[in-house]
Write a protein that holds these residues in place. Structure first.
Motif, PDB file in Angstrom:
ATOM      1  N   GLY A 335       0.805  -1.204   0.000  1.00 35.72           N
ATOM      2  CA  GLY A 335       0.000   0.000   0.000  1.00 35.72           C
ATOM      3  C   GLY A 335       0.846   1.265   0.000  1.00 35.72           C
ATOM      4  N   VAL A 336       0.218   2.390  -0.302  1.00 38.92           N
ATOM      5  CA  VAL A 336       0.864   3.699  -0.274  1.00 38.92           C
ATOM      6  C   VAL A 336       0.165   4.541   0.780  1.00 38.92           C
ATOM      7  N   VAL A 337       0.926   5.063   1.727  1.00 36.79           N
ATOM      8  CA  VAL A 337       0.339   5.818   2.833  1.00 36.79           C
ATOM      9  C   VAL A 337      -0.187   7.154   2.330  1.00 36.79           C
ATOM     10  N   GLU A 338      -1.452   7.442   2.632  1.00 39.35           N
ATOM     11  CA  GLU A 338      -2.055   8.732   2.300  1.00 39.35           C
ATOM     12  C   GLU A 338      -1.956   9.696   3.481  1.00 39.35           C
ATOM     13  N   TRP A 339      -2.219   9.194   4.693  1.00 37.97           N
ATOM     14  CA  TRP A 339      -2.188  10.038   5.903  1.00 37.97           C
ATOM     15  C   TRP A 339      -1.811   9.176   7.093  1.00 37.97           C
ATOM     16  N   VAL A 340      -1.016   9.741   7.998  1.00 39.62           N
ATOM     17  CA  VAL A 340      -0.630   9.028   9.211  1.00 39.62           C
ATOM     18  C   VAL A 340      -0.580  10.010  10.375  1.00 39.62           C
ATOM     19  N   GLY A 341      -1.083   9.568  11.519  1.00 37.28           N
ATOM     20  CA  GLY A 341      -1.066  10.392  12.716  1.00 37.28           C
ATOM     21  C   GLY A 341      -0.170   9.774  13.785  1.00 37.28           C
ATOM     22  N   ASN A 342      -0.358  10.221  14.999  1.00 39.05           N
ATOM     23  CA  ASN A 342       0.422   9.723  16.134  1.00 39.05           C
ATOM     24  C   ASN A 342      -0.323   8.552  16.770  1.00 39.05           C
ATOM     25  N   PRO A 343       0.286   7.351  16.810  1.00 39.79           N
ATOM     26  CA  PRO A 343      -0.436   6.215  17.384  1.00 39.79           C
ATOM     27  C   PRO A 343      -0.786   6.407  18.849  1.00 39.79           C
ATOM     28  N   ARG A 344      -0.066   7.263  19.529  1.00 39.96           N
ATOM     29  CA  ARG A 344      -0.357   7.480  20.946  1.00 39.96           C
ATOM     30  C   ARG A 344      -1.692   8.201  21.150  1.00 39.96           C
ATOM     31  N   ASP A 345      -2.240   8.756  20.065  1.00 40.13           N
ATOM     32  CA  ASP A 345      -3.556   9.394  20.172  1.00 40.13           C
ATOM     33  C   ASP A 345      -4.644   8.376  20.511  1.00 40.13           C
ATOM     34  N   VAL A 346      -4.389   7.083  20.224  1.00 40.81           N
ATOM     35  CA  VAL A 346      -5.377   6.051  20.550  1.00 40.81           C
ATOM     36  C   VAL A 346      -4.957   5.254  21.788  1.00 40.81           C
ATOM     37  N   ALA A 347      -3.901   5.716  22.443  1.00 40.47           N
ATOM     38  CA  ALA A 347      -3.414   4.995  23.616  1.00 40.47           C
ATOM     39  C   ALA A 347      -4.066   5.462  24.905  1.00 40.47           C
ATOM     40  N   ARG A 348      -4.829   6.528  24.833  1.00 42.38           N
ATOM     41  CA  ARG A 348      -5.421   7.094  26.044  1.00 42.38           C
ATOM     42  C   ARG A 348      -6.739   6.398  26.360  1.00 42.38           C
ATOM     43  N   ARG A 349      -6.673   5.116  26.598  1.00 41.66           N
ATOM     44  CA  ARG A 349      -7.862   4.346  26.955  1.00 41.66           C
ATOM     45  C   ARG A 349      -7.449   3.256  27.922  1.00 41.66           C
TER      46      ARG A 349
END
Length: 410
Positions: A335-349
């Motif tokens: 695949g070709v990455v279109e957008w990537v964020g910070n994985p830690r944004d989903v770690a706050r659970r």
């Protein structure tokens, strides 16, 4: 006098454990080929070179003026021979080089374990494609081809037909620096990781996990390991049976004193087969974080004691927690990455210990098709009271990763 400790080699994600080695009474030297911010922050002296090349490591230490070491080990890096060379050069406690080679080179390890009477897959070695064809004829199909001197599942390939052997054997031979491969019988069953210390003939187990292989052959002929789970689904009797097999294997290989990492397969008919046993700490954050989350046992203080030639504190290897923990990976498969964020944004659970990318990602990054164990797109470490709950937390977290492909992964 301040003790000087060398960590030579960091397994995947093991830089997270470096901070726990810092001490006012200790100088921490770190050798790694992939320096990270965590390594830079923890090390008193950071040297960048290949930790699997003893000549390069010795040259870097000499250039940095390091003429004394009190202890040396790796954090999950599969380089026991280099650790042995360094220990001998600086007069530190450590295993002999031949012992380290015996447990690192697959063909030597298999021969020693076979002579000791342990249950193993049928196997043969080869140094050419023609020899590989004869080896497969001897071992039978399906079979697994492995470079004798590679680690981390590099070049490990399943073959189901004689026609596939030529291409796959040539691929594995190219990946082997010494040009030697092992051909093994393919066995099915449940797979497990056992972590322990071996001292004075006694095995002190401090971690036992089930390896997750639900998608094992999805990317055939390459294998995919989805992570680890604690506690094990096996009962105490089966775990003790496996522990006894590991003990026998460690004695046969003369891994004493040593920290032990093992991979074991329990076949459908109850055979206990030792797939791997080596003298290093279990890597990929398994021994230091995943097992610790479930049991409360931190092996690092005893790893340091072992490296310094001091007695183990066995009380620190007794579980203080009865929980569940899992590590789960997503494969990197095109695949070709279109957008990537910070994985830690989903770690706050609740229940999420950490979320991380397995490779560097940015818009436009081209992710090639999956080719083996090192091709991890992302991972998560989760914990809960029960394994099913921890697994559910991990699955939800991976589904929520901030990543979008222009061309979806296959």
């Amino acid at each position: 006098m301040t003790e000087r400790l060398l960590v030579c080699g960091l397994g995947s994600g093991m830089d997270h454990s470096l901070a726990g080695l810092r001490s006012a009474r200790r100088e921490l030297v770190v050798v790694t080929g992939t320096p990270t911010d965590l390594a830079r922050a923890a090390a008193d002296l950071l040297l960048v070179c290949d930790p699997c090349d003893s000549t390069a490591v010795l040259a870097e230490l000499s250039a940095a003026g390091v003429d004394r070491l009190d202890g040396v080990f790796s954090l999950g890096a599969d380089n026991p021979p280099v650790i042995s060379v360094l220990a001998r050069r600086f007069g530190c406690p450590g295993l002999p080089l031949e012992t380290a080679l015996d447990c690192t080179l697959k063909d030597r390890r298999l021969a020693i374990l076979r002579d000791a009477g342990l249950d193993l897959p049928r196997f043969a070695t080869a140094e050419s494609v023609e020899e590989a064809l004869r080896a497969v004829a001897e071992v039978g199909l399906p079979a697994v081809i492995k470079p004798s001197d590679q680690t981390g599942s590099v070049g490990v390939i399943k073959v189901d037909s004689t026609e596939a052997v030529r291409e796959r054997a040539a691929e594995a031979l190219r990946l082997s620096p010494v040009g030697r491969i092992v051909v093994e019988e393919f066995l099915e069953g449940t797979e497990h990781t056992l972590a322990a210390f071996m001292v004075d003939g006694e095995l002190h187990r401090f971690g036992f996990a089930d390896r997750e292989y639900g998608r094992k052959e999805e990317f055939a002929p390459y294998f995919f390991e989805g992570g680890d789970t604690l506690p094990s689904r096996l009962d105490a009797e089966r775990i003790e049976e496996i522990t006894d097999t590991v003990r026998r294997g460690a004695r046969a290989l003369r891994l004493d004193p040593a920290v032990i990492n093992t991979d074991i397969l329990r076949t459908r008919d109850g055979r206990v087969v030792l797939l791997e046993i080596t003298c290093r700490l279990t890597g990929a954050r398994i021994a230091t974080e995943v097992m610790r989350l479930a049991t409360g046992v931190d092996p690092l203080p005893n790893v340091v004691r072992l490296a310094l030639g001091r007695p183990l504190e066995l009380s620190e290897l007794r579980p203080t927690r009865d929980g569940a923990a899992v590590q789960r990976f997503l494969p990197a498969d095109g695949g070709v990455v279109e957008w990537v964020g910070n994985p830690r944004d989903v770690a706050r659970r609740a229940g999420v210990h950490d979320v991380f990318w397995g490779i560097d990602l940015a818009p436009g990054t081209v992710v090639p098709p999956y080719r083996g164990g090192a091709d991890v797109l992302a991972g998560v470490i989760a914990y809960a009271d029960e394994p099913a709950e921890a697994e559910a937390i991990a699955e939800r977290t991976l589904r929520a990763l901030p990543l979008r492909f222009k061309e979806p992964a296959r």
